[in-house]
Each structure stands twice: as structure tokens, then as C-alpha cells.
Scaffold this motif. Structure first.
Motif, short mmCIF file in Angstrom:
data_model
loop_
_atom_site.label_atom_id
_atom_site.label_comp_id
_atom_site.label_asym_id
_atom_site.label_seq_id
_atom_site.Cartn_x
_atom_site.Cartn_y
_atom_site.Cartn_z
N MET A 1 1.14 -1.24 0.03
CA MET A 1 0.01 -0.17 0.28
C MET A 1 0.66 1.14 0.03
SD MET A 1 -2.81 1.60 0.20
CE MET A 1 -3.76 0.28 0.06
N LEU A 2 2.05 1.25 0.62
CA LEU A 2 2.81 2.36 1.30
C LEU A 2 3.53 2.69 -0.45
CD1 LEU A 2 4.35 1.67 4.04
CD2 LEU A 2 3.03 3.89 4.13
N SER A 6 3.23 6.10 -2.63
CA SER A 6 4.29 6.77 -3.49
C SER A 6 4.31 6.97 -4.77
CB SER A 6 5.88 5.51 -2.99
OG SER A 6 7.11 6.32 -3.40
N THR A 7 4.25 5.55 -5.70
CA THR A 7 4.34 5.44 -7.54
C THR A 7 3.35 6.84 -7.13
OG1 THR A 7 4.55 3.67 -6.66
CG2 THR A 7 3.30 3.77 -9.36
N MET A 8 1.89 6.38 -7.61
CA MET A 8 1.22 7.89 -7.09
C MET A 8 1.84 9.39 -7.07
SD MET A 8 -2.46 6.26 -6.25
CE MET A 8 -3.28 4.53 -6.37
N TRP A 9 2.11 9.49 -6.03
CA TRP A 9 2.84 10.46 -5.59
C TRP A 9 3.84 11.08 -6.28
CZ3 TRP A 9 1.83 14.61 -2.55
CH2 TRP A 9 2.75 15.60 -2.23
N SER A 10 4.45 9.92 -6.99
CA SER A 10 5.07 10.48 -7.67
C SER A 10 4.66 11.31 -9.52
CB SER A 10 6.20 9.56 -8.11
OG SER A 10 7.18 8.58 -7.09
N GLY A 21 -1.45 19.08 -17.72
CA GLY A 21 -1.51 18.02 -16.52
C GLY A 21 -1.96 18.78 -15.04
N HIS A 22 -2.23 19.69 -14.99
CA HIS A 22 -2.60 20.27 -13.21
C HIS A 22 -3.99 19.21 -12.98
CE1 HIS A 22 -0.23 23.74 -13.37
NE2 HIS A 22 -0.63 24.03 -14.28
N SER A 23 -4.85 18.75 -14.10
CA SER A 23 -5.73 18.22 -13.68
C SER A 23 -5.70 16.64 -13.35
CB SER A 23 -7.09 18.12 -14.53
OG SER A 23 -6.50 17.05 -16.47
N ARG A 24 -5.11 16.38 -14.02
CA ARG A 24 -4.67 14.49 -13.46
C ARG A 24 -3.87 14.40 -12.55
NH1 ARG A 24 -1.47 12.87 -18.93
NH2 ARG A 24 -0.66 14.73 -18.83
N ALA A 25 -3.53 16.16 -12.15
CA ALA A 25 -2.26 15.70 -10.65
C ALA A 25 -3.61 15.84 -9.43
CB ALA A 25 -1.22 17.71 -10.89
N THR A 26 -4.00 16.90 -10.21
CA THR A 26 -4.84 16.71 -8.19
C THR A 26 -6.34 15.54 -8.27
OG1 THR A 26 -5.64 19.20 -9.24
CG2 THR A 26 -7.66 18.47 -8.06
N LEU A 30 -6.09 13.65 -4.79
CA LEU A 30 -6.82 13.02 -4.58
C LEU A 30 -7.14 11.46 -3.96
CD1 LEU A 30 -9.82 15.53 -6.00
CD2 LEU A 30 -9.05 15.41 -3.63
N VAL A 31 -6.66 10.69 -4.62
CA VAL A 31 -6.08 9.36 -4.95
C VAL A 31 -5.67 9.17 -3.73
CG1 VAL A 31 -6.16 7.16 -5.98
CG2 VAL A 31 -7.87 9.07 -7.09
N SER A 32 -4.63 9.80 -3.94
CA SER A 32 -3.57 9.06 -2.79
C SER A 32 -3.96 9.49 -1.53
CB SER A 32 -2.16 10.45 -3.47
OG SER A 32 -1.90 10.05 -4.60
N ILE A 33 -4.42 10.63 -1.37
CA ILE A 33 -5.65 11.09 0.53
C ILE A 33 -6.26 9.52 0.65
CG2 ILE A 33 -6.94 12.21 1.70
CD1 ILE A 33 -5.52 15.01 -0.39
N PHE A 34 -7.23 9.24 -0.48
CA PHE A 34 -8.42 8.40 -0.03
C PHE A 34 -7.36 7.00 0.69
CE2 PHE A 34 -10.16 4.95 -1.97
CZ PHE A 34 -11.67 4.73 -0.77
N ALA A 35 -6.13 6.82 -0.24
CA ALA A 35 -6.02 5.39 -0.24
C ALA A 35 -5.26 6.04 1.00
CB ALA A 35 -4.91 4.92 -1.52
#
Length: 355
Positions: A1-2, A6-10, A21-26, A30-35
Motif C-alpha cells: 500500500m505504501l 509513493s508511485t501515485m505521488w511521483s 497536467g494540472h487536472s490529472r495531478a489534482t 485526491l486518490v492518494s489521500i483516499f488511499a
């Protein structure tokens, strides 16, 4: 999970440097915070220990152990205790029931840990007949229940009030003895005799009078029917999803009986309130005798939040008291055969029995 976080953050970091790419970054953030929150919740849940249920018979899908109960529940429960021990579970439809069959466990439940186990799960018939469970027997533990218990136990059943009712009780006992004396040589159902004596005595204590003639006979009959409905297995109780259909008509019958009894209570309350008009003794108290109805009406007029009650609670206390004393028709196991005896006189005159 970690690693996933980390992959999503990169990915978000790289995407944020790209043009457009700002929309994809946002979205990635959100997905990272949910995870992350999901991971923390799962970790906390895994550390929470859920105690297992006690053992018990398996039963059948959906209907549980219902087909195997039989009609003598106390014998069946004793039999299951011999197999599964002093505490076991039984699924009755969608209801999970835990049976306690040991004096030490009963003491733990009803005395040592009573505040944990004290909430009620009243049947639909009881809710329909007690203003939605507003009386002491079926209301859940809380401020309202504690208030009703204080009024009923400490006030209504105080030594002073019971002492003032002794004359009424004695008179009803005399009436029962007279009834037996008049039926010398004929069979008498002593369970029925005790029931009539108790109901008349309680009616006298509650609102200062008994129900006579056809009205009294109907009242006793309806109380008996109400007790049967309280203890009768109801599909609506075992399968709450079917409650709206009232397939057995138990709720409908219970409401019909309750409506008749409520009319009696309303009549008694109206007569008492009308008779109280203009009869105060100068101190705010009424001159006439102090039965339970009079006591409750005086409480209702108080502004003290700790003791004041509504008219619904007044009627719930009166009606609940009547129901609680119906031993013969109660929701407990009763005798398969009534006790019938033929009285024979030992004394020559009836008056000698009541002196």
C-alpha cells in the motif's frame, strides 16, 4: 500500500510539471489521500478484536432454528443447554437470541451488569398496546424510564400509599371469599378466582372503582387476549422486513384491544378531573381519597421536570400496572391444567370467615 501511495505521488509530481497536467495531478492527489485514509482505517480495524458469539444450533437458512423449537420452550432450552452449555445463541428468523441458563450468569446479567443488558426489544403487540413502549415494562433504559420507575416504585408503591389501599384490598378479598361461599359444592377455577381478585383490587387502587357486569367481564377477557398476543410468535417480530404487512393480524388485534382499554382509562380520568373541580381544601390539595390516579394527576400539574409527567405517561402507568399483574394469562409458562377444586364449608356462617 505504501508503494502504491509513493508511485501515485511521483506520478502527480511528474504530471504537474507537464503542460496541461494540472487536472490529472489534482485527481492523483485526491486518490492518494483516499488511499492513505483507507490504509489507516484498515490497520485500525485489523487491531480491533471482535469477541466471538457463543455456540448454538445451526438451524436453517433464513428461518433459523424456528422449525425445531416446539411448543415447550423451557424444555427445549434446557435440552440445548445440555449440549451447548450455560450460554448459547439461537437464530429465530432474523433475530439473534442469546439464552442464559445458569444462576451465576443470570446474576451477572440482571444485577451486576444490568445497565448493559437492560434495554428492551419489545414485540410489536406490546408496542401497539403501551403507547409505543411508553410504560416501565417495555421502555428502554434512560431518563424517561428512570423517572417512571421513581414515580412507580418510590411514590405509587410507597408504604404510605400501600397502607391507604389496604382497606380496598381487604374488601376485594372479602368479595372473593363470598364468591367461594356462594358456590359451595360446585367446581371453582382458583386461577380464575385469583385473577379476578387481583384485577378488581388493582382497579380499586388505581382509579377508585371496579368494572362491574358485562363491562367488567369484557375487560378481563380483553386483558387475557392481550397477554396471549404479547407471547404469541409473530412473523413481524422475527422478520422485521415483513412487519408492514402484519400477516397474522397481531398488531391489528392488539390495537383494537388497546383502543377499548384506553377508552376506559379516558373515562376514569375525565370523571376524576371533573370531580376535582372546586374541591380543593385551600392548600392546593384535593379532599377526596388518594388513589394512584389522583397521585398521578397531581404529579402532572407540577412544574418539576424530575417528576412531572404527560397524560400519555399517566395512562401508560395505569394500563401497564393492570397488565403486569395478569399472572394467569402472562407471557410466562403457565399450568397445562387449571387448579379446580370444590369448596366445602367448615363454619356455619359466611360472616365467620371475614372477621
Amino acid at each position: 500500500m505504501l508503494n502504491r501511495v509513493s508511485t501515485m505521488w511521483s506520478w502527480w509530481w511528474d504530471a504537474s510539471n507537464d503542460k496541461g497536467g494540472h487536472s490529472r495531478a489534482t485527481l492523483a492527489a485526491l486518490v492518494s489521500i483516499f488511499a492513505l485514509f483507507w490504509f489507516l482505517w484498515a490497520a485500525k480495524k485489523s487491531r480491533k478484536v471482535i469477541p466471538p458469539l457463543p455456540p448454538g444450533p445451526r438451524g436453517l437458512p433464513i428461518i433459523g432454528y424456528l422449525p425445531f423449537l416446539g411448543t415447550e420452550l423451557h424444555r427445549k432450552f434446557e435440552e440445548l443447554a445440555g449440549v451447548y452449555g450455560p450460554i448459547y445463541k439461537v437464530w429465530l428468523g432474523q433475530k439473534l437470541c442469546v439464552v442464559v441458563n445458569s444462576p451465576s450468569l443470570v446474576k451477572e446479567v440482571v444485577r451486576d451488569q444490568d445497565t448493559i443488558f437492560c434495554n428492551r426489544d419489545p414485540p410489536i403487540a406490546a408496542l401497539a398496546a403501551t403507547f409505543g413502549g411508553a410504560d416501565i415494562a417495555f421502555s428502554s433504559y434512560g431518563p424517561d424510564w428512570r423517572k417512571l420507575r421513581k414515580i412507580f416504585v418510590r411514590e405509587m408503591l410507597s408504604n404510605a400509599n400501600l397502607k391507604s389501599s389496604y382497606t380496598l384490598l381487604r374488601e376485594e378479598v372479602k368479595n372473593s371469599i363470598r364468591n367461594v361461599y356462594d358456590k359451595i359444592g360446585t367446581p371453582i377455577d382458583f386461577g380464575e378466582l385469583a385473577f379476578v381478585t387481583v384485577i378488581n383490587a388493582m382497579s380499586n387502587m388505581l382509579w377508585g372503582g371496579t368494572l362491574q357486569g358485562e363491562e367488567g367481564a369484557k375487560f378481563k377477557k380483553l386483558i387475557a387476549e392481550q397477554m396471549v398476543l404479547f407471547g404469541k410468535p409473530n412473523v413481524s417480530d422475527l422478520f422485521p422486513v415483513l412487519a408492514r404487512f402484519d400477516l397474522q393480524g397481531i398488531e391489528r388485534q392488539s390495537k383494537k384491544i388497546f383502543q377499548w382499554s384506553e377508552n376506559i382509562l379516558d373515562s376514569a380520568i375525565e370523571k376524576r378531573m371533573n370531580s376535582n373541580e372546586g374541591k380543593e381544601d385551600g392548600t392546593g390539595k384535593f379532599e377526596q381519597k388518594k388513589d394512584f390516579l389522583q397521585f398521578l394527576l397531581e404529579l402532572r400539574e407540577k412544574n418539576d421536570a424530575a417528576t412531572s409527567i404527560s397524560m400519555t405517561q399517566v395512562k401508560a402507568l395505569l394500563w401497564g400496572t393492570e397488565l403486569e399483574l395478569s399472572d394467569k394469562f402472562g407471557i410466562v409458562a403457565k399450568k397445562l391444567k387449571p387448579t379446580v377444586a370444590i369448596p366445602a364449608p367448615k363454619l356455619s356462617k359466611f360472616e365467620l370467615y371475614t372477621t
